[in-house]
Design a protein around this motif. Structure first.
Motif, mmCIF file in Angstrom:
data_model
loop_
_atom_site.group_PDB
_atom_site.id
_atom_site.type_symbol
_atom_site.label_atom_id
_atom_site.label_comp_id
_atom_site.label_asym_id
_atom_site.label_seq_id
_atom_site.Cartn_x
_atom_site.Cartn_y
_atom_site.Cartn_z
ATOM 1 N N GLU A 4 0.835 -1.213 0.000
ATOM 2 C CA GLU A 4 0.000 0.000 0.000
ATOM 3 C C GLU A 4 0.865 1.256 0.000
ATOM 4 O OE1 GLU A 4 -2.429 -3.296 1.767
ATOM 5 O OE2 GLU A 4 -0.386 -2.540 2.028
ATOM 6 N N ASP A 5 1.895 1.244 0.826
ATOM 7 C CA ASP A 5 2.784 2.412 0.891
ATOM 8 C C ASP A 5 3.507 2.623 -0.437
ATOM 9 O OD1 ASP A 5 2.089 2.977 3.485
ATOM 10 O OD2 ASP A 5 3.796 1.914 4.374
ATOM 11 N N PHE A 6 3.922 1.527 -1.059
ATOM 12 C CA PHE A 6 4.621 1.636 -2.340
ATOM 13 C C PHE A 6 3.690 2.179 -3.418
ATOM 14 C CE2 PHE A 6 5.617 -0.523 -6.448
ATOM 15 C CZ PHE A 6 6.695 0.282 -6.786
ATOM 16 N N LEU A 7 2.467 1.679 -3.461
ATOM 17 C CA LEU A 7 1.524 2.151 -4.475
ATOM 18 C C LEU A 7 1.227 3.639 -4.281
ATOM 19 C CD1 LEU A 7 -0.151 1.432 -6.902
ATOM 20 C CD2 LEU A 7 -1.973 0.628 -5.376
ATOM 21 N N ASP A 8 1.102 4.067 -3.021
ATOM 22 C CA ASP A 8 0.898 5.500 -2.744
ATOM 23 C C ASP A 8 2.105 6.313 -3.208
ATOM 24 O OD1 ASP A 8 -1.563 4.969 -1.633
ATOM 25 O OD2 ASP A 8 -0.878 5.077 0.449
ATOM 26 N N ALA A 9 3.316 5.800 -2.926
ATOM 27 C CA ALA A 9 4.539 6.503 -3.326
ATOM 28 C C ALA A 9 4.636 6.583 -4.842
ATOM 29 C CB ALA A 9 5.765 5.800 -2.748
ATOM 30 N N LEU A 10 4.228 5.513 -5.508
ATOM 31 C CA LEU A 10 4.270 5.475 -6.962
ATOM 32 C C LEU A 10 3.307 6.503 -7.563
ATOM 33 C CD1 LEU A 10 5.909 3.620 -8.880
ATOM 34 C CD2 LEU A 10 3.876 2.179 -9.069
ATOM 35 N N HIS A 11 2.111 6.591 -6.983
ATOM 36 C CA HIS A 11 1.123 7.558 -7.475
ATOM 37 C C HIS A 11 1.595 8.989 -7.224
ATOM 38 C CE1 HIS A 11 -3.133 9.433 -7.301
ATOM 39 N NE2 HIS A 11 -2.709 9.360 -8.565
ATOM 40 N N HIS A 12 2.172 9.215 -6.062
ATOM 41 C CA HIS A 12 2.695 10.545 -5.739
ATOM 42 C C HIS A 12 3.825 10.922 -6.688
ATOM 43 C CE1 HIS A 12 3.564 14.092 -3.440
ATOM 44 N NE2 HIS A 12 4.760 13.657 -3.072
ATOM 45 N N ALA A 13 4.710 9.958 -6.974
ATOM 46 C CA ALA A 13 5.815 10.201 -7.907
ATOM 47 C C ALA A 13 5.269 10.528 -9.296
ATOM 48 C CB ALA A 13 6.732 8.978 -7.960
ATOM 49 N N TYR A 14 4.231 9.827 -9.698
ATOM 50 C CA TYR A 14 3.592 10.070 -10.996
ATOM 51 C C TYR A 14 3.051 11.500 -11.067
ATOM 52 C CZ TYR A 14 -0.111 9.701 -14.584
ATOM 53 O OH TYR A 14 -0.936 9.913 -15.660
ATOM 54 N N GLN A 15 2.407 11.938 -10.005
ATOM 55 C CA GLN A 15 1.848 13.296 -9.976
ATOM 56 C C GLN A 15 2.954 14.343 -10.052
ATOM 57 O OE1 GLN A 15 -0.397 12.598 -6.300
ATOM 58 N NE2 GLN A 15 -2.304 12.971 -7.430
ATOM 59 N N MET A 16 4.054 14.109 -9.363
ATOM 60 C CA MET A 16 5.166 15.060 -9.397
ATOM 61 C C MET A 16 5.783 15.127 -10.794
ATOM 62 S SD MET A 16 7.219 14.826 -5.754
ATOM 63 C CE MET A 16 7.493 13.058 -5.798
ATOM 64 N N LEU A 17 5.895 13.960 -11.451
ATOM 65 C CA LEU A 17 6.474 13.935 -12.789
ATOM 66 C C LEU A 17 5.541 14.601 -13.809
ATOM 67 C CD1 LEU A 17 8.983 13.028 -14.316
ATOM 68 C CD2 LEU A 17 7.860 10.847 -14.770
ATOM 69 N N LEU A 18 4.236 14.420 -13.635
ATOM 70 C CA LEU A 18 3.279 15.113 -14.501
ATOM 71 C C LEU A 18 3.467 16.630 -14.407
ATOM 72 C CD1 LEU A 18 -0.141 13.241 -13.994
ATOM 73 C CD2 LEU A 18 1.385 13.116 -15.979
ATOM 74 N N PHE A 19 3.609 17.116 -13.183
ATOM 75 C CA PHE A 19 3.800 18.546 -12.968
ATOM 76 C C PHE A 19 5.105 19.015 -13.605
ATOM 77 C CE2 PHE A 19 5.532 22.082 -10.463
ATOM 78 C CZ PHE A 19 4.487 22.998 -10.565
#
Length: 290
Positions: free
Chosen positions: A167-182
């Motif tokens: 769960e923590d990894f999936l959250d980190a992955l989604h957060h990383a995705y959002q940062m890269l989109l920005f």
């Protein structure tokens, strides 16, 4: 009149003797190494010692030793040891794997490669070396000894399993995705290159100690092997959805797989898997999840 001083003569003589003693020292070191059975099981080190001996002329130092015969016997000894390894290695690896409750399967014979989930082991018995790999990435090189390979497997598996939950990894992955989109000025749902998320995910992996004092001593390593392992865990456990979004991975095909720096291999077990190039998160439809 001879103006040569004692100091000058001593320096010249010292240089000659020093050069000779260094040559003898190298030969002494080479011969001593070949008295060690562990060295004799390391063809690379044996080859290095033999090269030192081949370049040495015993007669120039007044030594009555037959290095030529010794070197030929060393070559024969190495041939016999390699033959013995080929007979015993597979059996020994299977025995220790069974004892440790690890599945062991021969994938290919030439080159010799075994599956010891979640790793694969590429073996070169001529060089007596084994390469522990995960996601087609080298993890550690060890001697081609069953017990050494199993110790390396258990050590690295423990490192991969430590850290965070799925769960923590999936959250980190989604957060990383959002940062890269920005950073790339893209919109939610657009694809980005999977490996570009790695530095952002690595930042999420850090401890509170690193966050308060981000120095190298506090950094927890997080690289391609670890990310591939964590992604494989999500797929294996069916954990691809969380907090209203779904993780999607785009396969790498054709020329995209040629540059391995831009793709990541996700293991599916038994040495099989797939290269992936892109990642994106999409919203979960309410119809699919009433």
């Amino acid at each position: 009149m001879n103006d040569t001083t004692i100091e000058d003569m001593a320096k010249r003589f010292f240089g000659v003797v020093d050069e000779q003693s260094k040559a003898l020292g190298k030969v002494q070191k080479a011969l001593k190494s070949l008295t060690d059975d562990a060295i004799l099981e390391s063809p690379g080190k044996v080859g290095e010692a033999c090269r030192q001996l081949e370049a040495f002329d015993p007669g120039a130092f007044g030594l009555h030793i037959d290095l030529e015969d010794f070197l030929s016997q060393t070559v024969e000894d190495q041939r016999k040891r390699a033959g013995k390894r080929k007979v015993e290695f597979g059996r020994d690896l299977k025995e220790i794997a069974d004892r440790e409750g690890v599945s062991c399967q021969l994938i290919t014979t030439d080159p010799m490669e075994f599956s010891l989930p979640p790793f694969t082991v590429a073996v070169n018995l001529e060089k007596n070396l084994a390469a522990l790999r995960y996601a087609r990435i080298a993890v550690e090189d060890v001697p081609a000894k069953a017990e050494k390979i199993m110790a390396a497997l258990q050590k690295n598996l423990k490192l991969l399993d430590a850290g965070w939950s799925g769960e923590d990894f999936l959250d980190a992955l989604h957060h990383a995705y959002q940062m890269l989109l920005f950073e790339q000025r893209k919109h939610p749902g657009e694809r980005v290159t999977l490996v570009d998320l790695l530095p952002f995910v690595a930042l999420s992996f850090q401890s509170a100690k690193f966050r308060s004092d981000p120095i190298s001593d506090h950094y927890r390593a997080y690289g391609r092997v670890r990310m591939a392992y964590d992604l494989a865990g999500l797929r294996r456990n069916g954990m691809l959805e969380r907090n209203g979004v779904r993780l999607n991975l785009g396969t790498a095909t054709g020329t995209a797989t040629k540059n391995k720096k831009n793709v990541l291999y996700i293991e599916e077990g038994g040495g099989k898997g797939q290269y992936y190039l892109s990642i994106w998160f999409s919203p979960i439809s309410r119809e699919a999840h009433p």
